[in-house]
Design an enzyme around this catalytic site. Structure first.
Site, PDB file in Angstrom:
ATOM      1  N   ASP A  60       0.788  -1.309  -0.292  1.00  0.00           N
ATOM      2  CA  ASP A  60       0.519  -0.389  -0.073  1.00  0.00           C
ATOM      3  C   ASP A  60       0.577   1.084  -0.127  1.00  0.00           C
ATOM      4  OD1 ASP A  60      -2.156   1.824   0.419  1.00  0.00           O
ATOM      5  OD2 ASP A  60      -1.115   1.858   2.396  1.00  0.00           O
ATOM      6  N   TYR A  65       2.623  10.546   0.875  1.00  0.00           N
ATOM      7  CA  TYR A  65       3.980   9.428   1.883  1.00  0.00           C
ATOM      8  C   TYR A  65       5.362  10.729   1.527  1.00  0.00           C
ATOM      9  CZ  TYR A  65       0.022   6.311   3.545  1.00  0.00           C
ATOM     10  OH  TYR A  65      -0.784   5.748   4.237  1.00  0.00           O
ATOM     11  N   LYS A  91      -4.176   6.257  -3.389  1.00  0.00           N
ATOM     12  CA  LYS A  91      -5.297   6.444  -2.220  1.00  0.00           C
ATOM     13  C   LYS A  91      -5.042   7.947  -3.056  1.00  0.00           C
ATOM     14  CE  LYS A  91      -4.103   4.860   1.642  1.00  0.00           C
ATOM     15  NZ  LYS A  91      -2.211   4.560   1.906  1.00  0.00           N
ATOM     16  N   ASN A 244       0.277   1.541  16.599  1.00  0.00           N
ATOM     17  CA  ASN A 244      -0.405   2.801  17.390  1.00  0.00           C
ATOM     18  C   ASN A 244       1.153   4.175  17.273  1.00  0.00           C
ATOM     19  OD1 ASN A 244      -2.798   0.876  19.772  1.00  0.00           O
ATOM     20  ND2 ASN A 244      -3.406   2.845  18.034  1.00  0.00           N
TER      21      ASN A 244
END
Length: 371
Positions: A60, A65, A91, A244
């Site tokens: 992905d 980015y 995306k 996270n």
């Protein structure tokens, strides 16, 4: 007693009702774009090669980015592999233009390319963003296209404006046309919040959603509404951010001792608050009692939910890829999961690898008896 859930990086699940299949462990490319620190082109290519050698066949990326750097690097790294043997997603929602103001570093990219974003979720904006990504990647078709960072977490008061671009400005329709014409095989969202996925499912026929950081050892609120809704609608989740933003990657001892990267005390892309650090300390201590690494528990836990098609990991090096692979495939003690629940560290509704393994074993036994 050790639970052996049989997790393998290369095992596959379907994306919604589509024909696309994703490997259980996959590679996200935010790190290739220089998140928190930059890396060389050689390091980026070595990380992708290690992911391929590990059996990962889903990759992905996004224009965001490194301000298009990750797409360029990923495309170059994948060019030597047969295009039909892996799944690729990118995306849409941002169009990148030459930078007119100095980059202030707030987004966390180190040494990004000299471009800046213009948000555009309209039909024309979606198609332009998609076409730009195809040119940067330069490796043939993209299998999955995801609407990036729609939602209040990113846009605040501007969210209503951008949502209208999707609903009234042709954004959703443009993606449906890409899917219906066979240009892409699946469409969805790539976001950091659960609520907007539910909103999108009410408006549009999604195949999937890439959700970062909202279903992890530290956060399970998605069990309340999102995960049941995805299961009912056959919308697959690709889970990113299962560490996270870093704090679950190695445990506090490594981070506080100075042996880890600066990202390891990050939570949701910022410095971890005291309450989160304390909870991670509890998780880490329990894992140490069972003599298993925290990273293994963090990687394996979310994949136990049947609505989850893959766990996306980021890596800056071949070594980090191999560490993630070993953690994902490491057998874990069955008692670990019940201890996590007893300590109040795991939602009682959350499926666990131990329960999933037991269900598979029962299914297999029943099948053998029928034969």
């Amino acid at each position: 007693m050790t639970d052996k859930p049989g997790l393998r990086a290369g095992q596959r699940r379907n994306v919604g009702r589509s024909t696309v299949q994703l490997t259980a462990l996959s590679l996200g490319s935010a790190a290739l774009g220089g998140l928190y620190r930059d890396l060389s082109d050689g390091e980026a290519q070595a990380a992708v090669a290690a992911a391929w050698d590990a059996g990962m066949r889903y990759f992905d990326t996004a224009p965001h980015y490194g301000h298009t750097k990750a797409e360029l690097r990923l495309g170059e790294a994948l060019r030597c592999y047969p295009r039909g043997e892996y799944v690729l997603s990118t995306k849409v929602g941002r169009h990148y233009v030459p930078r007119t103001t100095p980059y202030d570093g707030r987004e966390g990219w180190h040494n990004p390319l000299p471009f800046e974003a213009r948000y555009d979720y309209s039909g024309d904006g979606m198609l332009r963003s998609f076409e730009d990504s195809l040119r940067r990647l330069d490796i043939g078709p993209v299998d999955i296209v995801l609407i990036h960072d729609i939602g209040r977490m990113t846009h605040g008061e501007r969210h209503a404006h951008y949502w209208r671009q999707l609903t009234d400005g042709g954004g959703f329709r443009a993606l449906a046309q890409l899917r219906d014409s066979g240009v892409v095989k699946a469409i969805g969202l790539g976001v950091n919040e659960s609520a907007v996925i539910l909103d999108a499912m009410a408006e549009f026929d999604l195949d999937c959603a890439l959700l970062a950081g909202r279903y992890t050892l530290l956060e399970q609120a998605a069990l309340e509404e999102l995960l049941p809704a995805c299961a009912a609608r056959q919308v697959s989740l690709m889970l990113g951010g299962v560490f996270n933003s870093g704090i679950l990657a190695r445990g506090l001892a490594s981070a506080s001792g100075g042996h880890g990267h600066a990202s390891e005390l990050k939570f949701n892309y910022t410095e971890a608050p005291a309450g989160i650090v304390a909870r991670v300390a509890q998780l880490d201590a329990l894992c140490q009692r069972h003599q298993v690494p925290l990273a293994a528990v963090a990687l394996q836990f979310p994949y136990a939910h049947p609505a989850v098609a893959t766990v996306l990991t980021g890596a800056r090096s071949a070594t980090e890829v191999r560490e993630n692979l070993a953690a994902f495939e490491q057998p874990l003690p069955a008692a670990l999961w019940s201890d996590l629940r007893d300590a109040g560290l795991l939602d009682a509704r959350a499926p666990t690898p131990a329960a999933a393994a037991s269900t598979r074993a029962s299914t297999c036994a029943s099948s053998l008896q029928e034969v």
